[in-house]
Design a protein around this motif. Structure first.
Motif, mmCIF file in Angstrom:
data_model
loop_
_atom_site.group_PDB
_atom_site.id
_atom_site.type_symbol
_atom_site.label_atom_id
_atom_site.label_comp_id
_atom_site.label_asym_id
_atom_site.label_seq_id
_atom_site.Cartn_x
_atom_site.Cartn_y
_atom_site.Cartn_z
ATOM 1 N N GLU A 78 0.856 3.991 -2.969
ATOM 2 C CA GLU A 78 0.534 5.384 -2.662
ATOM 3 C C GLU A 78 1.665 6.324 -3.075
ATOM 4 O O GLU A 78 1.403 7.466 -3.468
ATOM 5 C CB GLU A 78 0.187 5.531 -1.180
ATOM 6 C CG GLU A 78 -1.174 4.922 -0.871
ATOM 7 C CD GLU A 78 -1.548 4.961 0.593
ATOM 8 O OE1 GLU A 78 -0.725 5.364 1.442
ATOM 9 O OE2 GLU A 78 -2.698 4.570 0.902
ATOM 10 N N ARG A 81 1.198 6.987 -6.744
ATOM 11 C CA ARG A 81 0.117 7.954 -6.951
ATOM 12 C C ARG A 81 0.556 9.366 -6.547
ATOM 13 O O ARG A 81 0.200 10.339 -7.211
ATOM 14 C CB ARG A 81 -1.132 7.530 -6.156
ATOM 15 C CG ARG A 81 -1.735 6.208 -6.627
ATOM 16 C CD ARG A 81 -2.269 6.286 -8.035
ATOM 17 N NE ARG A 81 -3.471 7.116 -7.991
ATOM 18 C CZ ARG A 81 -3.921 7.830 -8.999
ATOM 19 N NH1 ARG A 81 -3.290 7.818 -10.160
ATOM 20 N NH2 ARG A 81 -5.000 8.572 -8.879
ATOM 21 N N ASP A 108 0.833 -1.201 0.000
ATOM 22 C CA ASP A 108 0.000 0.000 0.000
ATOM 23 C C ASP A 108 0.871 1.256 0.000
ATOM 24 O O ASP A 108 0.591 2.214 -0.723
ATOM 25 C CB ASP A 108 -0.932 -0.011 1.213
ATOM 26 C CG ASP A 108 -2.070 0.976 1.069
ATOM 27 O OD1 ASP A 108 -2.757 0.945 0.035
ATOM 28 O OD2 ASP A 108 -2.259 1.788 1.988
ATOM 29 N N GLU A 109 1.936 1.260 0.784
ATOM 30 C CA GLU A 109 2.855 2.406 0.813
ATOM 31 C C GLU A 109 3.498 2.630 -0.552
ATOM 32 O O GLU A 109 3.629 3.773 -1.009
ATOM 33 C CB GLU A 109 3.940 2.195 1.860
ATOM 34 C CG GLU A 109 3.464 2.237 3.287
ATOM 35 C CD GLU A 109 4.602 1.998 4.251
ATOM 36 O OE1 GLU A 109 5.702 2.570 4.054
ATOM 37 O OE2 GLU A 109 4.401 1.228 5.210
#
Length: 165
Positions: free
Chosen positions: A77, A80, A73-74
């Motif tokens: 992100e 993004r 997830d890190e």
């Protein structure tokens, strides 16, 4: 359908002083693919390990796949935040990864050796990402990659220590 549900993800360039964010996003995407594939592989070994070191290896692999799942997830992100899209297809994640499957279910010792190899390969890939990011003035990605490389090097060491017994 409401207008809010029609919004599709898109590139959104971020002006942070980082140069060539596309190359960094590609490097992060490769690491993300490896992380996901190694997470799943570690989880499969966690489910199937047997033998005298069952408890130790079962618990170690659980800690590792949980860490990698959160790290994915890190990494996504960060892609993004740089204004790029994450990989959009499962096949892309599978094909972009350097993590391979063995032909048959390994023994507990072979699981340790196989996972150790994958963690080291991923650590090497992260070292390259650190250099790439820092050369493009992206210390945030460099720091993230450094943290992830340290995790993978430690995971490899622990697996190596188990399989040496």
């Amino acid at each position: 359908m409401t207008t809010a549900l029609n919004v599709k993800p898109q590139l959104a360039p971020a002006e942070t002083g980082v140069r060539d964010t596309e190359a960094i996003a590609e490097g992060l995407s490769d690491v993300l693919a490896d992380t996901y594939r190694l997470t799943l592989k570690t989880h499969i070994y966690h489910w199937n390990v047997e033998g005298p070191l069952f408890f130790s290896l079962h618990n170690l692999t659980e800690e590792q796949y949980q860490n990698m799942f959160a790290a994915a997830d890190e990494l996504a992100e960060r892609i993004r935040a740089l204004g790029h899209l994450t990989p959009g297809k499962i096949n892309g994640v599978l094909s972009d990864s350097i993590v391979d499957d063995l032909d048959q279910m390994p023994s507990a010792g072979e699981m340790c050796k196989d996972l150790e190899k994958d963690h080291m390969r991923l650590a090497h890939r992260l070292h390259a990402l650190i250099e790439l990011a820092e050369a493009r003035k992206d210390m945030v990605t460099g720091d993230l990659a450094t943290e992830r490389a340290a995790f993978h090097e430690k995971a490899a060491w622990m697996l190596r220590a188990l399989s040496a017994s």
